[in-house]
Design an enzyme around this catalytic site. Structure first.
Site, PDB file in Angstrom:
ATOM      1  N   HIS A   1       1.924   1.943  -3.241  1.00  0.00           N
ATOM      2  CA  HIS A   1       0.935   3.061  -3.756  1.00  0.00           C
ATOM      3  C   HIS A   1       1.549   4.297  -3.772  1.00  0.00           C
ATOM      4  O   HIS A   1       0.800   5.120  -4.432  1.00  0.00           O
ATOM      5  CB  HIS A   1      -0.259   2.949  -3.105  1.00  0.00           C
ATOM      6  CG  HIS A   1      -0.972   1.694  -3.159  1.00  0.00           C
ATOM      7  ND1 HIS A   1      -2.306   1.431  -2.709  1.00  0.00           N
ATOM      8  CD2 HIS A   1      -0.977   0.469  -4.047  1.00  0.00           C
ATOM      9  CE1 HIS A   1      -2.813   0.282  -3.095  1.00  0.00           C
ATOM     10  NE2 HIS A   1      -1.919  -0.443  -3.797  1.00  0.00           N
TER      11      HIS A   1
ATOM     12  N   ASP B   1       0.950  -1.122   0.109  1.00  0.00           N
ATOM     13  CA  ASP B   1      -0.040   0.108   0.045  1.00  0.00           C
ATOM     14  C   ASP B   1       0.849   1.415  -0.028  1.00  0.00           C
ATOM     15  O   ASP B   1       1.833   1.423  -0.543  1.00  0.00           O
ATOM     16  CB  ASP B   1      -0.887  -0.104   1.032  1.00  0.00           C
ATOM     17  CG  ASP B   1      -2.176   0.751   1.054  1.00  0.00           C
ATOM     18  OD1 ASP B   1      -2.121   1.874   0.605  1.00  0.00           O
ATOM     19  OD2 ASP B   1      -3.456   0.153   1.168  1.00  0.00           O
TER      20      ASP B   1
END
Ligand SMILES: *[C@@H]1O[C@H](CO)[C@@H](O)[C@H](O)[C@H]1NC(C)=O
Ligand SMILES: *[C@@H]1O[C@H](CO)[C@@H](O)[C@H](O)[C@H]1NC(C)=O
Ligand SMILES: *[C@@H]1O[C@H](CO)[C@@H](O)[C@H](O)[C@H]1NC(C)=O
Ligand SMILES: *[C@@H]1O[C@H](CO)[C@@H](O)[C@H](O)[C@H]1NC(C)=O
Length: 407
Positions: A258, A235
């Site tokens: 991310h 993430d």
């Protein structure tokens, strides 16, 4: 650019003074340069990776925290593996500086049923709270054994308790250096209500498809430097959330994951703010986003004075993205996005759609400045930018951003 640099320099200067000052207090008050050391083994820890060593750690911590002379140090020795249940280390402590020398490894229970929660204390594996001058270093490793949590969907298994590995709450002048954190059940490190932190030489690792395994989440914190670190997760590499300002991120490598994210801000109509963020010399390799600012529709507050500079992209899906969601029903409310600089961003995008500035129709984004941008598509095709309701300037930009003026 100058503004960002001055933030960083004044900040480094402040932090150095603080640490020198704290050291001086420690010496002056007891005339002792010594390092009283408290080894968890002497408190009954086994370090065999099987037996729960939490109580030994807590007892050793109480003595460290209660020591008022020298540089009290909690030693977690090398070549040993310490199994810890959810545990909390609390301050305030008597000394101005507290050291934790993590040389060995700390591991969480390997199965979810093995986690023993204190009654009302879920969501965190290792908590440090109300501590000033904590210095944690030593080259050791923290393993959250997150795998069983990542695939947990049933209600009976307490999936909702999925914990953060390491949380610093209400801290002042924290230093975290040279540690590895792997496989957290959720985000690896959370800084919440911290004033003054230098985080450097960290290595954070989790599989690219592990959910919510952010590297570092920052909220309600000021004067934070994250420096020379590598984050390979599933993430966000670093997420900067509500109530944070004067955050510098320098020399951080992200990927997979991310990317670096401001927000999301303003969920459920909340008023949330982030400002004075400076990201320099960072690499995004194979991340879904690069530099992202995201706000929720209907929120209030602002994200402003944000600079991303000297950024290298390798196969990044959304290299530059501002997503200020447009709400057709409530356009009077939006988190304001302004004074955002992207300078010297180059490399490759895995999609042709390299720049997205999607701003609210009424409020819009203002003072958005892109300079020396060169994002080419990894496949060799031409990249393009899309842009709604953003005002500002774009000079030397590949791709050109249509709603910004050329300088
Ligand atoms: C970053 O951290 C290193 C230690 O890894 C330190 O020597 C250096 O001065 C720091 N750089 C900045 C810009 O603070
Ligand atoms: C940029 O960051 C990398 C680490 O990702 C470091 O090795 C390098 O020295 C930094 N360069 C500059 C100019 O700060
Ligand atoms: C990007 O990641 C790939 C795959 O892990 C690696 O082979 C490559 O060296 C990386 N590139 C850079 C610039 O770090
Ligand atoms: C942009 O990057 C591409 C690929 O690296 C390079 O060929 C090109 O010369 C660069 N353009 C400018 C204006 O720097």
């Amino acid at each position: 650019m100058k503004e960002g640099n001055s933030i960083l320099i004044s900040f480094i200067f402040k932090m150095r003074l603080l640490f020198v000052f704290m050291g001086a207090i420690a010496v002056a008050s007891h005339n002792c340069l010594c390092t009283p050391t408290f080894n968890v083994i002497d408190y009954g820890a086994t370090g065999d990776g099987q037996i729960d060593d939490s109580q030994a750690f807590v007892k050793a911590w109480e003595d460290v925290c209660d020591t008022s002379y020298g540089n009290p140090t909690l030693l977690i020795p090398e070549e040993k593996i310490f199994l810890l249940q959810p545990v909390s280390f609390r301050g305030p402590c008597k000394s101005a500086i507290i050291n934790i020398e993590l040389k060995g490894s700390i591991v969480a229970p390997s199965i979810m049923e093995g986690w023993k929660w204190a009654t009302n204390k879920r969501h965190t594996w290792i908590l440090f709270s109300h501590i000033r001058g904590l210095v944690m270093h030593g080259g050791g490793q923290i393993d959250g054994q997150g795998a069983p949590w990542w695939n947990c969907y049933s209600n009976t298994n307490h999936c909702e308790d999925r914990p953060t590995a390491l949380r610093f709450h209400d801290c002042e002048n924290l230093m975290l250096r040279g540690l590895t954190s792997i496989n957290s059940p959720k985000n690896h490190i959370s800084l919440n209500k911290c004033n003054g932190a230098i985080v450097s030489e960290l290595h954070i690792i989790a599989p690219h498809d592990s959910p919510n395994t952010d590297g570092i989440d920052i909220s309600k914190s000021f004067n934070i430097l994250i420096n020379n670190s590598k984050m390979e997760t599933g993430d966000d590499c670093i997420a900067i959330n509500h109530g944070s300002s004067f955050i510098s991120i320098v020399g951080v490598y992200c990927g997979p994951g991310h990317g670096i994210s401001v927000g999301s801000l303003g969920k459920n109509g909340a008023r949330e703010t982030v400002e004075d963020i400076y990201v320099r010399n960072c690499t995004f390799n194979g991340t879904t986003n690069g530099a992202r600012i995201k706000t929720w529709t209907g929120g209030e507050g602002y994200a402003r004075k944000i600079t991303f500079e000297d950024i290298i992209l390798v196969h990044t899906k959304n290299p530059l993205i501002i997503d200020q969601q447009y709400n057709p029903y409530d356009s009077a409310h939006a988190v304001r996005v302004s004074h955002v600089n992207y300078h010297n961003v180059r490399g490759t995008s895995s999609s042709k759609h390299a720049v997205k500035l999607h701003c609210d129709k009424i409020i819009g984004c203002t003072n958005i400045v892109l300079k020396r941008i060169n994002i080419t598509s990894a496949t060799g095709e031409e990249t393009y930018a899309s842009c709604n309701n953003a005002k500002g300037v774009c000079s030397s930009c590949i791709p050109h951003v249509p709603c910004l003026s050329r300088e």
